[in-house]
Design a protein around this motif. Structure first.
Motif, PDB file in Angstrom:
ATOM      1  N   LEU A  78       0.850  -1.190   0.000  1.00 33.96           N
ATOM      2  CA  LEU A  78       0.000   0.000   0.000  1.00 33.96           C
ATOM      3  C   LEU A  78       0.886   1.241   0.000  1.00 33.96           C
ATOM      4  O   LEU A  78       1.890   1.291   0.713  1.00 33.96           O
ATOM      5  CB  LEU A  78      -0.902   0.021   1.234  1.00 33.96           C
ATOM      6  CG  LEU A  78      -1.843  -1.165   1.394  1.00 33.96           C
ATOM      7  CD1 LEU A  78      -2.592  -1.061   2.717  1.00 33.96           C
ATOM      8  CD2 LEU A  78      -2.815  -1.244   0.237  1.00 33.96           C
ATOM      9  N   GLY A  83     -10.207  -4.752   1.985  1.00 32.99           N
ATOM     10  CA  GLY A  83      -9.446  -3.575   2.398  1.00 32.99           C
ATOM     11  C   GLY A  83      -9.944  -2.336   1.685  1.00 32.99           C
ATOM     12  O   GLY A  83     -10.585  -2.414   0.629  1.00 32.99           O
ATOM     13  N   ASP A  84      -9.653  -1.188   2.241  1.00 36.17           N
ATOM     14  CA  ASP A  84     -10.115   0.079   1.670  1.00 36.17           C
ATOM     15  C   ASP A  84      -9.545   0.292   0.268  1.00 36.17           C
ATOM     16  O   ASP A  84      -8.353   0.061   0.038  1.00 36.17           O
ATOM     17  CB  ASP A  84      -9.693   1.254   2.551  1.00 36.17           C
ATOM     18  CG  ASP A  84     -10.447   1.287   3.866  1.00 36.17           C
ATOM     19  OD1 ASP A  84     -11.583   0.768   3.912  1.00 36.17           O
ATOM     20  OD2 ASP A  84      -9.919   1.853   4.834  1.00 36.17           O
ATOM     21  N   LEU A  96      -8.635  -8.110   4.423  1.00 30.53           N
ATOM     22  CA  LEU A  96      -8.105  -8.016   5.779  1.00 30.53           C
ATOM     23  C   LEU A  96      -8.201  -9.368   6.475  1.00 30.53           C
ATOM     24  O   LEU A  96      -7.360  -9.724   7.287  1.00 30.53           O
ATOM     25  CB  LEU A  96      -8.857  -6.955   6.578  1.00 30.53           C
ATOM     26  CG  LEU A  96      -8.759  -5.535   6.005  1.00 30.53           C
ATOM     27  CD1 LEU A  96      -9.676  -4.594   6.761  1.00 30.53           C
ATOM     28  CD2 LEU A  96      -7.327  -5.046   6.050  1.00 30.53           C
ATOM     29  N   TYR A 107      -7.248  -6.170  -1.794  1.00 27.14           N
ATOM     30  CA  TYR A 107      -6.776  -7.121  -0.800  1.00 27.14           C
ATOM     31  C   TYR A 107      -7.868  -7.366   0.232  1.00 27.14           C
ATOM     32  O   TYR A 107      -8.839  -6.615   0.313  1.00 27.14           O
ATOM     33  CB  TYR A 107      -5.503  -6.598  -0.115  1.00 27.14           C
ATOM     34  CG  TYR A 107      -5.707  -5.294   0.619  1.00 27.14           C
ATOM     35  CD1 TYR A 107      -5.933  -5.281   1.984  1.00 27.14           C
ATOM     36  CD2 TYR A 107      -5.705  -4.077  -0.052  1.00 27.14           C
ATOM     37  CE1 TYR A 107      -6.142  -4.093   2.675  1.00 27.14           C
ATOM     38  CE2 TYR A 107      -5.914  -2.894   0.622  1.00 27.14           C
ATOM     39  CZ  TYR A 107      -6.125  -2.898   1.974  1.00 27.14           C
ATOM     40  OH  TYR A 107      -6.341  -1.724   2.646  1.00 27.14           O
ATOM     41  N   ASN A 135      -3.914   4.238  -0.363  1.00 24.96           N
ATOM     42  CA  ASN A 135      -3.961   3.161  -1.350  1.00 24.96           C
ATOM     43  C   ASN A 135      -3.936   3.746  -2.763  1.00 24.96           C
ATOM     44  O   ASN A 135      -4.831   3.511  -3.569  1.00 24.96           O
ATOM     45  CB  ASN A 135      -5.188   2.262  -1.134  1.00 24.96           C
ATOM     46  CG  ASN A 135      -5.116   0.976  -1.928  1.00 24.96           C
ATOM     47  OD1 ASN A 135      -4.149   0.700  -2.632  1.00 24.96           O
ATOM     48  ND2 ASN A 135      -6.160   0.175  -1.835  1.00 24.96           N
ATOM     49  N   THR A 157     -13.469  -9.541   4.596  1.00 28.54           N
ATOM     50  CA  THR A 157     -13.493  -8.088   4.733  1.00 28.54           C
ATOM     51  C   THR A 157     -12.504  -7.501   3.742  1.00 28.54           C
ATOM     52  O   THR A 157     -11.300  -7.766   3.822  1.00 28.54           O
ATOM     53  CB  THR A 157     -13.087  -7.675   6.165  1.00 28.54           C
ATOM     54  OG1 THR A 157     -13.953  -8.331   7.088  1.00 28.54           O
ATOM     55  CG2 THR A 157     -13.178  -6.171   6.349  1.00 28.54           C
TER      56      THR A 157
END
Length: 168
Positions: free
Chosen positions: A110, A155-156, A138, A136, A130, A153
């Motif tokens: 990132l 990732g942002d 988590l 990706y 990012n 979950t």
């Protein structure tokens, strides 16, 4: 493990062997510019662990959702007028999402940036996180009850934000 759509069975790991290290360093390149970095390594392995419901022996497998390593490098600028800027790179190592070590996420990197102004009790900044829009997870797990496959979950994604903070 799900027995049906409404019942979830959980079993505790009886033994896990975990060890690792983390190193950090900080260097003042000039009066206004600093370089900071870190690297960490984690080895997390199931010890004696037989799933009582499935009878599967997970001993020796790597623990789920524990990245093998993480590392980061940060370049930061600050001047006496309150202007600051930061560029950062973070690399997260690969990990397995399951106890059988069959579903693996590759390592990912990132990149983030931040520029702003700070004074006494307040600051304002523009942040870009990012930058490369890396995709990706988590964490993740397999849904066996409803047949939904793998759930996790995310990732942002690439994010741009502006913030104004005041400290009371």
């Amino acid at each position: 493990m799900q027995l049906d759509a409404f019942t979830v069975y959980q079993s505790n790991v009886t033994q896990t062997d975990i060890y690792g290290f983390e190193l950090e360093a900080s260097f003042a390149l000039t009066g206004n510019l600093s370089l900071n970095g870190f690297i960490g390594y984690t080895h997390a392995e199931y010890g004696q662990y037989i799933d009582p419901m499935l009878g599967i022996d997970y001993q020796g497998n790597l623990a789920a959702n524990v990245p093998e390593y993480n590392a980061g490098l940060f370049l930061e600028y600050r001047n006496r007028y309150g202007v600051f800027a930061r560029a950062e790179m973070q690399n997260i190592g690969s990990c397995y999402f399951d106890r059988t070590n069959t579903k693996r996420q590759s390592a990912y990197t990132l990149y983030n940036m931040k520029i702003g102004y700070e004074r006494n009790k307040w600051d304002v900044y523009l942040a870009l996180e990012n930058l490369t829009n890396e995709q990706y997870f988590l964490e993740a797990y397999e849904d066996t009850g409803l047949g939904l496959g793998w759930l996790g979950t995310v990732g942002d994604p690439r994010t741009i934000s502006v913030a104004l903070n005041y400290k009371f």
